[in-house]
Design a protein around this motif. Structure first.
Motif, PDB file in Angstrom:
ATOM      1  N   THR A  78       5.606  -6.075   6.898  1.00  0.00           N
ATOM      2  CA  THR A  78       5.583  -7.533   6.758  1.00  0.00           C
ATOM      3  C   THR A  78       5.981  -8.159   8.082  1.00  0.00           C
ATOM      4  OG1 THR A  78       6.198  -7.339   4.429  1.00  0.00           O
ATOM      5  CG2 THR A  78       6.446  -9.504   5.438  1.00  0.00           C
TER       6      THR A  78
ATOM      7  N   THR B  47       5.106 -10.186   1.505  1.00  0.00           N
ATOM      8  CA  THR B  47       3.921 -10.952   1.924  1.00  0.00           C
ATOM      9  C   THR B  47       3.258 -10.258   3.115  1.00  0.00           C
ATOM     10  OG1 THR B  47       5.311 -12.360   3.324  1.00  0.00           O
ATOM     11  CG2 THR B  47       4.874 -13.125   1.077  1.00  0.00           C
TER      12      THR B  47
ATOM     13  N   GLY C 280      -0.545  -5.728   2.705  1.00  0.00           N
ATOM     14  CA  GLY C 280      -1.198  -5.310   1.466  1.00  0.00           C
ATOM     15  C   GLY C 280      -1.864  -3.953   1.602  1.00  0.00           C
TER      16      GLY C 280
ATOM     17  N   SER D 182      -1.305  -4.718  -5.594  1.00  0.00           N
ATOM     18  CA  SER D 182      -1.504  -5.158  -4.215  1.00  0.00           C
ATOM     19  C   SER D 182      -2.960  -5.504  -3.962  1.00  0.00           C
ATOM     20  CB  SER D 182      -1.049  -4.058  -3.246  1.00  0.00           C
ATOM     21  OG  SER D 182      -1.232  -4.459  -1.904  1.00  0.00           O
ATOM     22  N   GLU D 183      -3.155  -6.366  -2.990  1.00  0.00           N
ATOM     23  CA  GLU D 183      -4.469  -6.674  -2.453  1.00  0.00           C
ATOM     24  C   GLU D 183      -4.353  -6.685  -0.939  1.00  0.00           C
ATOM     25  OE1 GLU D 183      -6.150 -10.253  -3.882  1.00  0.00           O
ATOM     26  OE2 GLU D 183      -6.029  -9.698  -6.005  1.00  0.00           O
TER      27      GLU D 183
ATOM     28  N   GLY E 185      -4.222  -7.746   2.569  1.00  0.00           N
ATOM     29  CA  GLY E 185      -4.026  -9.047   3.192  1.00  0.00           C
ATOM     30  C   GLY E 185      -3.181 -10.015   2.374  1.00  0.00           C
ATOM     31  N   ASN E 186      -2.839  -9.648   1.119  1.00  0.00           N
ATOM     32  CA  ASN E 186      -2.076 -10.560   0.254  1.00  0.00           C
ATOM     33  C   ASN E 186      -0.750  -9.972  -0.208  1.00  0.00           C
ATOM     34  OD1 ASN E 186      -4.035 -12.626   0.291  1.00  0.00           O
ATOM     35  ND2 ASN E 186      -5.219 -11.580  -1.293  1.00  0.00           N
ATOM     36  N   GLY E 187      -0.228  -9.008   0.518  1.00  0.00           N
ATOM     37  CA  GLY E 187       1.070  -8.469   0.176  1.00  0.00           C
ATOM     38  C   GLY E 187       1.009  -7.424  -0.928  1.00  0.00           C
ATOM     39  N   SER E 188       2.203  -6.898  -1.258  1.00  0.00           N
ATOM     40  CA  SER E 188       2.297  -5.837  -2.254  1.00  0.00           C
ATOM     41  C   SER E 188       3.492  -6.084  -3.160  1.00  0.00           C
ATOM     42  CB  SER E 188       2.449  -4.468  -1.573  1.00  0.00           C
ATOM     43  OG  SER E 188       1.376  -4.215  -0.694  1.00  0.00           O
TER      44      SER E 188
END
Length: 485
Positions: A378, A408, A411, A460-461, A463-466
């Motif tokens: 992050t 954030t 991902g 998770s996705e 680019g969108n965090g985990s």
């Protein structure tokens, strides 16, 4: 013998019935022979025996046929040839059967004009049978259709042959004999063909069952052999795993001894008053100390993994105060968050028990691995640790306590989410080069979660965090003093 008398017609019909009984008996003996005597014989032997049985059946029908005169016979010699058209797949087999029955004709009444014409008639029927077999092989006709064609054509040819070449005058034969013998021959031929069909089908079923049994025995033998080989390989793999775990444990301990000395010496260099003025020496000491700690952490991870694989990881259940756990984690990781300018929040649900029963060391190790990964991947934003109770409204279900670490960061792609839980694996090689690490943290955390009776899942996705969720069965700590008071 007077051909015009009714006794002759009755005698002919009785003879036909005797013939059909003989053929059925031959068929039954044929069935028994193939079931018990020739089941393991070669194809050539079976075909030779079949031809001999068909020729013998034709000879028996002639031997027990009606002797109208010293040289004239009426019988069902055509029936074996008819059935041969339905059984054999090679046309030359019918030529051999026809020729064999034709030769057998001479053994009944010797060589004379009537036996010669009779044998020629039989050979003509053998030729017609060969033509029919060749035709049947090229068509997709049913058994009934082929049987009907064979019965009609072969019996009709026999009537034509007797009328043309027989010793009985044509008019007398066609008006006094054929009206009785032809329908009787058709009916009895059909009767025998469909009776023998059942015998043949039974033989086919027996052969099929026998072949399937042979195949099953061979497959069973192969399966048993494969099972023994798999068991042997499993034992070898288990032994290899034990050797590997013991080697990792031993080498880890051997590495930790000089490594601890290096770290201790680097601390002495850093804290020595004589060399604190030397920035270069102090910088080198910091590098030694940092690298040593990283190597020690790596060795500890490998050692933990080997203990888990060997089943030697001990569990120590003790009371854990949730508020103290949250405070300790916040104080431990806040400096790291501040250095990367990340916001860090730790929240505890109101319905979470004050004290739970847990192996605190294993729980701390899992949470530390998850938070270290979150910090590593992050660059900006925030990281949160939340502690919640799940399914607390459903009394029928066991309660679970969830520790969720959300970030954030970068991902994880969907196709890599199972991969990262494997030992020594990360998302891809570029990630390993950029962020470092051995890829053991999540693998160890997953194994520890299972030892604690829970699970570790990921949402998770890229680019969108985990969000990693550690779910453990809730074991509230019972105060024994209250229970006994």
């Amino acid at each position: 013998m007077n051909l015009g008398s009714g006794g002759v017609i009755i005698t002919i019909c009785i003879s036909f019935f005797v013939n059909i009984c003989i053929l059925i008996t031959c068929a039954y003996l044929f069935n028994l022979g193939f079931k018990y005597m020739f089941q393991h014989a070669s194809w050539t032997v079976k075909q030779t025996v079949l031809v001999a049985i068909f020729i013998g059946s034709g000879w028996l029908t002639m031997f027990f046929g009606v002797r109208v005169s010293e040289f004239m016979l009426f019988d069902l010699r055509v029936v074996p040839i008819i059935y041969g058209t339905l059984l054999f797949r090679k046309h030359y087999m019918l030529l051999i059967i026809g020729f064999g029955i034709a030769l057998a004709r001479y053994s009944i009444t010797g060589i004379n004009p009537q036996s010669i014409t009779g044998s020629l008639n039989i050979m003509l029927m053998g030729c017609l049978a060969a033509i029919l077999v060749a035709k049947y092989q090229k068509s997709a006709w049913s058994y009934k259709k082929k049987a009907l064609i064979s019965i009609l054509s072969m019996n009709s040819l026999q009537v034509i042959g007797i009328a043309s070449f027989g010793a009985v005058p044509k008019i007398i034969y066609l008006t006094k004999v054929a009206p009785y013998t032809y329908p009787a021959a058709l009916l009895l031929s059909a009767f025998f063909v469909f009776i023998i069909r059942d015998f043949y089908k039974e033989q086919q079923r027996a052969d099929k069952i026998r072949n399937m049994n042979v195949i099953l025995r061979k497959q069973t033998k192969r399966l048993l052999q494969s099972k023994r080989e798999l068991e042997k390989k499993a034992q070898q793999l288990a032994q290899a795993s034990i050797y590997k775990s013991e080697f990792i444990a031993n080498i880890s301990h051997e590495l930790k001894t000089p490594l601890n000395s290096i770290i201790a010496l680097s601390d002495l260099i850093r804290e020595s008053e004589e060399i604190t003025s030397s920035k270069e020496v102090n910088q080198y000491a910091n590098i030694i100390h940092t690298s040593g700690n990283e190597l020690l952490q790596m060795i500890n991870s490998v050692l933990d993994l080997s203990k888990i694989e060997a089943g030697k990881m001990d569990m120590l259940w003790q009371p854990v105060v949730i508020e103290e756990l949250a405070y300790y984690i916040k104080q431990q990781f806040k400096p790291m968050m501040d250095s990367k300018k990340l916001r860090f929040n730790v929240t505890v649900g109101k319905d979470v028990p004050t004290i739970i029963q847990m192996d605190s060391q294993k729980l701390n190790q899992i949470l530390r691995n998850l938070l270290m990964n979150a910090i590593k991947f992050t660059e900006e934003g925030r990281i949160t640790l939340s502690v919640q109770i799940r399914d607390h409204n459903n009394n029928a279900s066991p309660k679970w306590i969830d520790f969720a670490v959300r970030d954030t960061g970068i991902g994880i792609a969907l196709d890599k989410q199972q991969l990262i839980f494997e030992a020594f694996r990360q998302g891809d090689g570029a990630m390993t080069r950029k962020y470092g690490g051995t890829g053991l943290g999540l693998s160890i955390s997953l194994q520890l979660a299972k030892l604690l009776g829970g699970s570790l899942t990921l949402q998770s996705e890229q680019g969108n965090g985990s969000k990693f969720i550690l779910s453990l069965p809730l074991r509230a700590w019972m105060d024994h003093s209250e229970d006994t008071g």
